[in-house]
Design a protein around this motif. Structure first.
Motif, PDB file in Angstrom:
ATOM      1  N   UNK A 172       1.017  -1.121  -0.009  1.00 51.17           N
ATOM      2  CA  UNK A 172       0.085   0.008   0.074  1.00 51.17           C
ATOM      3  C   UNK A 172       0.740   1.146   0.121  1.00 51.17           C
ATOM      4  N   UNK A 173       0.175   2.393  -0.290  1.00 53.38           N
ATOM      5  CA  UNK A 173       0.978   3.768  -0.154  1.00 53.38           C
ATOM      6  C   UNK A 173       0.953   4.502   0.854  1.00 53.38           C
ATOM      7  N   UNK A 174       0.608   4.060   1.923  1.00 54.94           N
ATOM      8  CA  UNK A 174       0.382   4.820   3.157  1.00 54.94           C
ATOM      9  C   UNK A 174       0.622   3.677   4.233  1.00 54.94           C
ATOM     10  N   UNK A 175       0.884   4.435   5.434  1.00 53.47           N
ATOM     11  CA  UNK A 175       1.028   3.373   6.762  1.00 53.47           C
ATOM     12  C   UNK A 175      -0.331   3.227   7.207  1.00 53.47           C
ATOM     13  N   UNK A 176      -0.966   1.811   7.189  1.00 53.56           N
ATOM     14  CA  UNK A 176      -2.292   1.530   7.597  1.00 53.56           C
ATOM     15  C   UNK A 176      -2.369   1.351   9.070  1.00 53.56           C
ATOM     16  N   UNK A 177      -3.496   1.532   9.894  1.00 54.16           N
ATOM     17  CA  UNK A 177      -3.816   1.326  11.217  1.00 54.16           C
ATOM     18  C   UNK A 177      -3.398  -0.122  11.617  1.00 54.16           C
ATOM     19  N   UNK A 178      -2.686  -0.191  12.606  1.00 54.46           N
ATOM     20  CA  UNK A 178      -1.983  -1.579  13.079  1.00 54.46           C
ATOM     21  C   UNK A 178      -3.472  -2.425  13.164  1.00 54.46           C
ATOM     22  N   UNK A 179      -4.438  -1.940  13.931  1.00 57.47           N
ATOM     23  CA  UNK A 179      -5.340  -2.710  14.151  1.00 57.47           C
ATOM     24  C   UNK A 179      -6.296  -3.303  12.899  1.00 57.47           C
ATOM     25  N   UNK A 180      -5.998  -2.886  11.690  1.00 59.37           N
ATOM     26  CA  UNK A 180      -6.561  -3.534  10.431  1.00 59.37           C
ATOM     27  C   UNK A 180      -5.813  -4.313   9.791  1.00 59.37           C
ATOM     28  N   UNK A 181      -4.670  -4.605  10.316  1.00 58.26           N
ATOM     29  CA  UNK A 181      -3.883  -5.651   9.449  1.00 58.26           C
ATOM     30  C   UNK A 181      -4.498  -7.098  10.014  1.00 58.26           C
ATOM     31  N   UNK A 182      -4.342  -7.851   9.059  1.00 56.23           N
ATOM     32  CA  UNK A 182      -4.764  -9.377   9.159  1.00 56.23           C
ATOM     33  C   UNK A 182      -3.517 -10.279   8.688  1.00 56.23           C
ATOM     34  N   UNK A 183      -3.365 -11.491   9.691  1.00 56.19           N
ATOM     35  CA  UNK A 183      -2.299 -12.370   9.092  1.00 56.19           C
ATOM     36  C   UNK A 183      -2.640 -13.100   7.674  1.00 56.19           C
ATOM     37  N   UNK A 184      -1.499 -13.200   6.967  1.00 55.10           N
ATOM     38  CA  UNK A 184      -1.577 -14.030   5.728  1.00 55.10           C
ATOM     39  C   UNK A 184      -1.447 -15.392   5.892  1.00 55.10           C
ATOM     40  N   UNK A 185      -0.512 -15.668   6.661  1.00 59.12           N
ATOM     41  CA  UNK A 185      -0.122 -17.144   7.076  1.00 59.12           C
ATOM     42  C   UNK A 185      -0.631 -17.536   8.319  1.00 59.12           C
ATOM     43  N   UNK A 186      -0.692 -18.857   8.834  1.00 62.31           N
ATOM     44  CA  UNK A 186      -0.909 -19.073  10.030  1.00 62.31           C
ATOM     45  C   UNK A 186       0.618 -19.607  10.733  1.00 62.31           C
TER      46      UNK A 186
END
Length: 314
Positions: A172-186
């Protein structure tokens, strides 16, 4: 994209120079009609097309013919016969290299004495590496002394266990809110892949290192002070979109003098700063809500009385 190409070629005249581009795949920075350019990859053209044939939407016919194949991992062994080159371009390559110090020395060996290494580097805060910590000098020194040829189990586990997406994207082109990040792998998958890295010793295509513009400047300066990098850092941009651009000029390692600003000499803690900024924004929001609440207004006289009592006691 003209702006990106201009950033990578800011110190290069492709029309009058001979260049080497690493891993161009289907989107080389310098096309053959622009000047004397050679392409190097770790496998030949047919193998690349076979590998990407299963990638949806990838035009394998657009993959440029490879001139040099670095089967041993050595750029010198693969392209030495065509050297010296006036410039080398590596777009989103350095973060994959297990031993950066050795890699830079390898590139220097095929460059002219005033040659240029031009890098495009992802800012880890703006891609799936957002939760990972920036690389520090000790990491690169350890790699230089142990000389891994493939990503280590630690790097493989860190890559897969921390990889995140934001709104369905991995960059992405900006720093996202950490609370909205989701794991891609387990974490289980991350452990399995790290275990495979030990058992099979196979190359796994992961990001070994994480950078921001300021942390990259500090790392180069540190390696220069130790006379480990036969380059001077001629230019390092700020982040543009999700990446930044660095130009390194070939130099004699014995006479390299590192220069860095006071700000750039501070410890690299970009991820921690991002977390703190997020926490501070949350705290400011909570404070604003409290100050605007009815309970805060109603209890104002009581707070004033308590303050007066405290002053009288003191």
């Amino acid at each position: 994209m003209a702006g990106r190409t201009d950033s990578l070629l800011r110190s290069v005249d492709v029309a009058t120079s001979k260049g080497l581009e690493l891993g161009p795949l289907a989107n080389p920075v310098v096309r053959r009609d622009m000047g004397d350019i050679r392409y190097l990859d770790h496998v030949d053209t047919d193998a690349l097309r076979d590998r990407y044939a299963t990638h949806d939407g990838f035009d394998i016919d657009a993959i440029v013919p490879v001139d040099y194949v670095s089967t041993s991992g050595s750029i010198r062994d693969a392209a030495g016969a065509g050297s010296p080159f006036d410039y080398v371009i590596a777009s989103h390559v350095i973060e994959h290299v297990p031993d950066i110090v050795g890699w830079l020395g390898d590139i220097r060996s095929v460059l002219d004495d005033d040659g240029v290494l031009s890098l495009a580097i992802p800012d880890h805060r703006r891609c799936f590496d957002a939760l990972r910590q920036p690389t520090v000098a000790a990491d690169l020194i350890h790699a230089h002394l142990t000389k891994p040829t493939v990503p280590t189990p630690r790097q493989v586990f860190d890559h897969y266990s921390c990889a995140v997406a934001w709104r369905g994207f991995i960059a992405w082109e900006q720093e996202p809110p950490f609370s909205e990040l989701v794991p891609v792998h387990s974490e289980t998958e991350a452990l399995e892949r790290a275990t495979a890295a030990v058992d099979d010793a196979l190359y796994q295509d992961v990001h070994c290192w994480m950078f921001t513009p300021s942390s990259f400047r500090r790392l180069v300066a540190s390696l220069q002070r130790l006379h480990l990098v036969p380059f001077t850092l001629e230019h390092c941009s700020e982040t543009i979109g999700g990446e930044f651009f660095a130009t390194l000029r070939a130099a004699d390692a014995s006479v390299v003098v590192a220069t860095t600003s006071a700000a750039d000499s501070l410890p690299a803690t970009a991820s921690e700063h991002a977390v703190l900024r997020s926490q501070l924004r949350d705290a400011d929001l909570q404070l604003s809500r409290t100050l605007a609440s009815r309970s805060w207004s109603v209890t104002r006289p009581l707070r004033a009385l308590n303050l007066l009592r405290a002053r009288l006691r003191s």
